[in-house]
Design a protein around this motif. Structure first.
Motif, PDB file in Angstrom:
ATOM      1  N   ASP A   4      64.413  14.236  15.023  1.00  0.00           N
ATOM      2  CA  ASP A   4      63.958  14.451  16.407  1.00  0.00           C
ATOM      3  C   ASP A   4      64.918  15.379  17.136  1.00  0.00           C
ATOM      4  O   ASP A   4      64.513  16.333  17.816  1.00  0.00           O
ATOM      5  N   LEU A   5      66.189  15.058  16.930  1.00  0.00           N
ATOM      6  CA  LEU A   5      67.232  15.846  17.595  1.00  0.00           C
ATOM      7  C   LEU A   5      67.159  17.292  17.152  1.00  0.00           C
ATOM      8  O   LEU A   5      67.243  18.227  17.961  1.00  0.00           O
ATOM      9  N   MET A   6      66.939  17.467  15.871  1.00  0.00           N
ATOM     10  CA  MET A   6      66.848  18.812  15.315  1.00  0.00           C
ATOM     11  C   MET A   6      65.699  19.605  15.976  1.00  0.00           C
ATOM     12  O   MET A   6      65.824  20.765  16.332  1.00  0.00           O
ATOM     13  N   ARG A   7      64.557  18.890  16.090  1.00  0.00           N
ATOM     14  CA  ARG A   7      63.385  19.535  16.671  1.00  0.00           C
ATOM     15  C   ARG A   7      63.667  20.023  18.092  1.00  0.00           C
ATOM     16  O   ARG A   7      63.337  21.139  18.481  1.00  0.00           O
ATOM     17  N   ILE A   8      64.337  19.111  18.831  1.00  0.00           N
ATOM     18  CA  ILE A   8      64.640  19.468  20.218  1.00  0.00           C
ATOM     19  C   ILE A   8      65.579  20.668  20.251  1.00  0.00           C
ATOM     20  O   ILE A   8      65.369  21.643  20.986  1.00  0.00           O
ATOM     21  N   ILE A   9      66.564  20.606  19.421  1.00  0.00           N
ATOM     22  CA  ILE A   9      67.531  21.706  19.392  1.00  0.00           C
ATOM     23  C   ILE A   9      66.849  23.005  18.955  1.00  0.00           C
ATOM     24  O   ILE A   9      67.070  24.068  19.541  1.00  0.00           O
ATOM     25  N   ASP A  10      65.937  22.880  17.968  1.00  0.00           N
ATOM     26  CA  ASP A  10      65.187  24.071  17.524  1.00  0.00           C
ATOM     27  C   ASP A  10      64.401  24.688  18.677  1.00  0.00           C
ATOM     28  O   ASP A  10      64.389  25.904  18.874  1.00  0.00           O
ATOM     29  N   ASP A  11      63.725  23.794  19.424  1.00  0.00           N
ATOM     30  CA  ASP A  11      62.943  24.281  20.566  1.00  0.00           C
ATOM     31  C   ASP A  11      63.826  25.030  21.555  1.00  0.00           C
ATOM     32  O   ASP A  11      63.477  26.113  22.039  1.00  0.00           O
ATOM     33  N   ILE A  12      64.966  24.419  21.841  1.00  0.00           N
ATOM     34  CA  ILE A  12      65.855  25.048  22.828  1.00  0.00           C
ATOM     35  C   ILE A  12      66.344  26.399  22.313  1.00  0.00           C
ATOM     36  O   ILE A  12      66.367  27.393  23.038  1.00  0.00           O
ATOM     37  N   ILE A  13      66.653  26.423  21.026  1.00  0.00           N
ATOM     38  CA  ILE A  13      67.125  27.688  20.455  1.00  0.00           C
ATOM     39  C   ILE A  13      66.020  28.740  20.491  1.00  0.00           C
ATOM     40  O   ILE A  13      66.237  29.879  20.890  1.00  0.00           O
TER      41      ILE A  13
ATOM     42  N   PHE B  99      51.021  26.154  29.618  1.00  0.00           N
ATOM     43  CA  PHE B  99      51.668  27.156  28.759  1.00  0.00           C
ATOM     44  C   PHE B  99      52.974  27.654  29.350  1.00  0.00           C
ATOM     45  O   PHE B  99      53.701  28.410  28.727  1.00  0.00           O
ATOM     46  N   GLU B 100      53.211  27.273  30.617  1.00  0.00           N
ATOM     47  CA  GLU B 100      54.477  27.674  31.217  1.00  0.00           C
ATOM     48  C   GLU B 100      55.576  26.753  30.712  1.00  0.00           C
ATOM     49  O   GLU B 100      55.313  25.593  30.362  1.00  0.00           O
ATOM     50  N   ARG B 101      56.753  27.296  30.753  1.00  0.00           N
ATOM     51  CA  ARG B 101      57.859  26.509  30.216  1.00  0.00           C
ATOM     52  C   ARG B 101      58.090  25.225  31.001  1.00  0.00           C
ATOM     53  O   ARG B 101      57.923  25.209  32.212  1.00  0.00           O
ATOM     54  N   PHE B 102      58.476  24.201  30.329  1.00  0.00           N
ATOM     55  CA  PHE B 102      58.808  22.868  30.881  1.00  0.00           C
ATOM     56  C   PHE B 102      57.640  22.184  31.568  1.00  0.00           C
ATOM     57  O   PHE B 102      57.794  21.190  32.243  1.00  0.00           O
ATOM     58  N   ARG B 103      56.433  22.788  31.482  1.00  0.00           N
ATOM     59  CA  ARG B 103      55.293  22.180  32.195  1.00  0.00           C
ATOM     60  C   ARG B 103      54.646  21.104  31.353  1.00  0.00           C
ATOM     61  O   ARG B 103      54.413  21.294  30.154  1.00  0.00           O
ATOM     62  N   GLN B 104      54.338  20.071  32.058  1.00  0.00           N
ATOM     63  CA  GLN B 104      53.557  19.014  31.428  1.00  0.00           C
ATOM     64  C   GLN B 104      52.500  18.593  32.432  1.00  0.00           C
ATOM     65  O   GLN B 104      52.708  18.703  33.638  1.00  0.00           O
ATOM     66  N   VAL B 105      51.352  18.171  31.899  1.00  0.00           N
ATOM     67  CA  VAL B 105      50.249  17.880  32.814  1.00  0.00           C
ATOM     68  C   VAL B 105      50.672  16.887  33.872  1.00  0.00           C
ATOM     69  O   VAL B 105      50.507  17.079  35.049  1.00  0.00           O
ATOM     70  N   ASP B 106      51.258  15.868  33.458  1.00  0.00           N
ATOM     71  CA  ASP B 106      51.647  14.853  34.407  1.00  0.00           C
ATOM     72  C   ASP B 106      52.775  14.036  33.802  1.00  0.00           C
ATOM     73  O   ASP B 106      52.827  13.816  32.607  1.00  0.00           O
ATOM     74  N   LEU B 107      53.639  13.632  34.672  1.00  0.00           N
ATOM     75  CA  LEU B 107      54.783  12.871  34.143  1.00  0.00           C
ATOM     76  C   LEU B 107      54.362  11.579  33.456  1.00  0.00           C
ATOM     77  O   LEU B 107      54.995  11.130  32.526  1.00  0.00           O
ATOM     78  N   GLU B 108      53.223  11.016  33.923  1.00  0.00           N
ATOM     79  CA  GLU B 108      52.822   9.728  33.332  1.00  0.00           C
ATOM     80  C   GLU B 108      52.539   9.864  31.839  1.00  0.00           C
ATOM     81  O   GLU B 108      52.643   8.919  31.080  1.00  0.00           O
TER      82      GLU B 108
ATOM     83  N   GLY C 190      58.252  20.029  26.888  1.00  0.00           N
ATOM     84  CA  GLY C 190      57.426  20.937  27.699  1.00  0.00           C
ATOM     85  C   GLY C 190      57.632  22.370  27.281  1.00  0.00           C
ATOM     86  O   GLY C 190      57.295  23.289  28.016  1.00  0.00           O
ATOM     87  N   LEU C 191      58.197  22.592  26.116  1.00  0.00           N
ATOM     88  CA  LEU C 191      58.464  23.964  25.656  1.00  0.00           C
ATOM     89  C   LEU C 191      57.512  24.407  24.557  1.00  0.00           C
ATOM     90  O   LEU C 191      57.302  25.602  24.349  1.00  0.00           O
TER      91      LEU C 191
END
Ligand code: ADP
Length: 942
Positions: A617-626, A741-750, A759-760
């Protein structure tokens, strides 16, 4: 008692005497000696009464008798006339207002004559006669004093005059005797020839109907002047019904007629002048002249003015050719009569003598033909010009009078008024034109509105801005062009305010163009009113400020975005720390537990599995950020490789199942459907990134789906391959489908609870898809599910290369001379970076790169080049027209040598067009070195 001489012949007893006594007439008889021989009783009574005191015995002798009685005296005075031979006499005499008639007649025989006399009292009849006479005298004097001529004429062709009052002389110039009984001429001769017939008809008609008639006609008087007559008369009919005569009165109405004509002319000229007039137009002055000619002689009329600047007399109009001719001789305009009139501002009526007199005084100089009379009226104009209306008379019969002068002054006054009015109108029109031009050419939109807000006039700029033509807007309410919702109500409120305030200052409104486009304009204007404050029109101008408003809006949005980004970043950081911390905590926690040497093997394996999972999971997140960082820096490049689609699809399916497992979505049915032909494809693509996109879709689909299915569908559609991921999850509202499709966007926090995420994913996916020249489409319905589709263009390298293989081989064989052991690639029209990229790709191979021109553009260098390349790589940027030129040129120069296009940022439709041109192959840029090499090698080895 009066004694009478007794004669034999007389018998007083006779019955005749008795009769005579009964008569109321004095009858007496006397003999040749004058002795009265008989007196009848009435006469006796009359005389007795008068001769009281006389001896009654004395015989009465009319010759010798000396009578006191007045009647006898009178009678005696006439007796000698009888006795001296007159056989009979009749004499009237008057005594004390009593009138008597004496009639004496001789009778009897010749030898013994006697005379009979009768005295009749004629006082009554005499008085009547006198009265009659006096009445007649009165009547004649009355007629003579009448304002006209009384007449009595026969009802005949000549109007034979039986009576004419003395006014005849004044009226006609002829004496009554000249006309009475047609002695010199008849009244008909006097009537103006043109009027004779209708005078005749009119009178006859009236007479037939026994009517009194009134008639106006002209006569020609003794001096040859035409005069207007008014006749009022009636015919008199005798007992037999025959017309005896016509009686009436004739008045001279020439002056009245003249005044009427002048009045009419003045009126008509005034009316004419009120209408549109053009003083350059002969017609106006011609009409004026005709009207003047209706009351005076105006055959030779001119309108002149003095041009002080050029010291010239200028003619505005002239019917006087003689004068026009004479004007040419004028060397000193100041010596003309016209100038005199203009300068002195005084009308002049001169005869030839007076003109000569002025010339002798040195006042004026006579030019050209001398006239009999000269009449000039000054014309004063507002514009400072001064002129004159001149009438000349060249014939002695026609006479211009002082009355004509006065009348012409009235007319000239009207002309001056008209010219002044015209000048004023012209000046006003010029001013209006000036302002109109000003407004019409204003670089802003201008309009005038009526009291209800309806458009009267708009300028070009207005029409340009809104895209209408003039006829489409005039008469429409300005509110019709407002773009706001409920525009009519809004405009009404605006208009009410405007009318009250009288102005509007820089109000921002929205207007709508004909094509529906909405523009922002700033409106400014004011209300035009008359002196009483009544509304005339509204002037409004507006300027299109859409660009400014848009810029402001963009700035506002940018600001909002910056603030939002700021918020997003904070949220991201918070999210990240959560996203990173949770797996880290798990890893640290479980690895800490793993340190326990007495941990049961089973648990140890579970913990190790968990540490591994969280690590992933951590790897995936780091990959996304990279990835997102690389994308932002433009450093993420695709790695193209030849992909075996069968293998790829198989791996994809496996990964999906792993995801399903990882996300613990066993209840969700996961399936991959792939068209069989896809497996046979030999595709150059960055399979890692392709997989990343699809796994992101699947990952999301699984995260937001609790039951139902997640299905991947792969198919080919023309030159594109479509990867769709269907799910039966919660779906995405329409308004969020782009936003996610915008960065960090999510439909709703819930939704966060549904599955962790940064959101990337979609932002990265879209970016990668674009790099592959592809796109991502979303269809979704909340509650039902979503479909995410990746569309990537595909080209089968094998197919294209097969086509060319043959041709290429032939070309090489026929052109052996140019074939070198080291293949040569010509590069043309390529930017530096691309050349470097190609160089890099072919570095290790035995291939030579030859730039075909020093600066990529000059074709002549190609012709100079002695080396003929084995293949040409031609750059194409944004599909400019030059590309076609280059292709044609290269193909013409190198004939069968393959040309491969490197397409940069070329849109799809253009690409399709290029593919149909003479090129041999193409590569979408940016590309991988592998793909480029594969394409190039295909032609070099072929
Ligand atoms: P992440 O999934 O990491 O949050 P993504 O960019 O992949 O980021 O997705 C952004 C958001 O789009 C998700 O958080 C979710 O709200 C919405 N979303 C994406 N795919 C789906 C889907 N299949 N069903 C419902 N919502 C989705």
């Amino acid at each position: 008692m009066l004694e009478t001489k007794t004669t034999n012949s007389y018998n007083p007893e006779s019955s005749a005497e008795l009769i005579l006594n009964d008569l109321n007439i004095g009858v007496f008889q006397f003999d040749s000696s004058g002795d009265i021989v008989f007196l009848n009783e009435p006469f006796k009574k009359q005389i007795n009464h008068n001769i009281q005191g006389e001896s009654s015995e004395a015989p009465v002798n009319l010759i010798s008798g000396d009578f006191n009685h007045a009647i006898l005296q009178k009678i005696a005075s006439y007796i000698p006339d009888v006795l001296e031979g007159e056989s009979q006499i009749s004499r009237d005499f008057c005594i004390n207002d009593n009138y008597y008639r004496l009639e004496v007649r001789a009778s009897g025989t010749t030898g013994q004559p006697y005379y009979t006399g009768m005295v009749t009292d004629i006082t009554d009849s005499k008085h009547t006669q006198l009265k009659l006479h006096n009445r007649q005298r009165e009547l004649i004097s009355l007629m003579d004093n009448l304002p006209g001529m009384a007449f009595r004429c026969k009802y005949d062709e000549q109007w034979t005059m039986m009576f004419l009052s003395r006014a005849c002389q004044d009226l006609t110039g002829y004496s009554t005797d000249d006309i009475l009984w047609n002695q010199k001429l008849s009244y008909k001769d006097l009537i103006f020839p043109d009027d004779r017939e209708w005078v005749n008809n009119t009178v006859k008609k009236a007479v037939r109907q026994h009517n009194r008639y009134q008639i106006e006609y002209r006569i020609v008087d003794k001096q040859g002047r035409i005069k207007w007559m008014y006749e009022q008369a009636k015919a008199y009919v005798n007992k037999e019904g025959e017309i005896e005569f016509i009686e009436g009165i004739i008045l001279d109405i020439t002056s009245r007629k003249y005044a009427e004509k002048v009045q009419r002319a003045v009126g008509l000229i005034a009316e004419m002048s009120m209408q549109e007039i053009n003083f350059d137009n002969e017609k106006y002055f011609q009409n004026v002249q005709n009207l003047i000619a209706s009351f005076m002689n105006a055959e030779y009329l001119s309108v002149v003015y003095y041009d002080a600047y050029n010291d010239q007399l200028k003619v505005l109009y002239s019917s006087d050719n003689i004068m026009l001719h004479d004007l040419k001789e004028v060397d000193d305009p100041k010596k003309t009569l016209s100038y005199k009139v203009i300068k002195e501002s005084k009308s002049l009526l001169l005869n030839s003598e007076e003109i000569k007199g002025l010339e002798n005084q040195g006042d004026i100089k006579i030019y050209g033909k001398e006239g009999e009379q000269w009449l000039g009226i000054p014309m004063r104009l507002n514009n400072g010009n001064k002129g004159a209306v001149v009438v000349q008379n060249y014939e002695s019969e026609v006479n211009l009078t002082s009355e004509d002068l006065k009348s012409l002054e009235l007319i000239v006054h009207q002309i001056s008024l008209a010219i002044n009015r015209k000048d004023a109108v012209d000046a006003l029109a010029n001013r209006e034109k000036y302002y109109r031009n000003l407004y019409m050419n204003l670089p802003v939109s201008y309009q005038t509105l009526d009291e209800s807000g309806k458009i009267q006039v708009v300028n070009e700029r207005w029409l340009d801005l809104l895209g209408y033509s003039n006829h489409e807007v005039t008469g429409k309410s300005f509110g019709d062009f407002w773009a706001a919702e409920g525009q009519t109500v809004l405009f009404r409120a605006f208009w009410k305010n405007f009318i009250n305030a009288g102005y509007i200052d820089r109000q921002l409104i929205k207007i709508q163009k004909r094509n529906g486009e909405v523009r922002d304009v700033i409106l400014t204007g004011h209300k035009e009113t008359d002196q009483l404050g009544s509304f005339i029109r509204a002037h409004l101008v507006f300027v299109d400020v859409t660009v400014v408003v848009q810029a402001e809006e963009k700035m506002r949005q940018a600001k909002e975005k910056a603030e939002e980004n700021d918020k997003l970043k904070s949220a991201f950081l918070a999210n990240m720390s959560h996203e990173i911390r949770s797996p880290m905590n798990a890893i640290l926690g479980f690895s800490d537990l793993l340190r326990n040497p007495y941990l049961e093997q089973e648990k140890r394996e579970v913990y190790i599995g968990l540490v591994h999972e969280r690590g992933e999971d951590l790897m995936r997140i780091i990959d996304d950020i990279i990835d997102i960082s690389k994308l932002e820096a433009g450093m993420l490049k695709l790695q193209y490789e030849q992909v075996d689609m069968k293998k790829f699809v198989g791996n994809l399916e496996m990964s999906c199942r792993q995801e399903q497992k990882r996300l613990k979505k066993d209840d969700v049915n996961v399936a991959v459907e792939c068209e069989p032909e896809i497996y046979d494809l030999n595709w150059f693509i960055d399979s890692v990134r392709l997989r990343q996109i699809l796994i992101n879709f699947v990952n999301n689909a699984l995260k937001f789906t609790t039951d139902g299915y997640v299905k991947i569908n792969i198919k080919r559609k023309g030159s594109e391959i479509l990867f769709s991921v269907h799910d039966t999850g919660i779906g995405i509202p329409k308004d969020k489908q782009e936003y996610i499709f915008e960065r960090f966007r999510q439909v709703d926090l819930e939704y966060k609870t549904a599955g962790a995420g940064t959101g990337l994913g979609l932002s990265i996916s879209r970016n990668l898809a674009e790099q592959m020249n592809g796109e991502i489409q979303v269809e979704s319905e909340p509650g039902k599910g979503s479909v995410f589709t990746l569309i990537v263009p595909f080209r089968n390298i094998e197919a294209k290369s097969e086509e060319k293989k043959q041709e290429s081989a032939e070309a090489k064989n026929s052109d052996k001379a140019h074939k070198s052991s080291n293949p040569q690639i010509g590069v043309f029209n390529l930017v530096k970076d691309d050349v470097a990229f190609i160089q890099d790709a072919f570095q290790e191979l035995n291939v030579q790169l030859i730039p075909l021109s020093s600066n990529n553009y000059q074709r002549e260098n190609i012709e100079d080049n002695s080396v003929i390349p084995d293949l040409v790589l031609l750059g194409c940027y944004s599909g400019d027209d030059k590309t076609y030129d280059h292709i044609q040129f290269l193909k013409k120069t190198y004939q069968k040598i393959p040309v491969v296009l490197l397409l940069n940022r070329v849109c799809k439709s253009e690409k399709d067009k290029l593919k149909k041109s003479e090129i041999d192959d193409y590569v979408d840029m940016p590309t991988s070195q592998e793909l480029l090499k594969t394409v190039v090698e295909k032609y070099l080895n072929g």
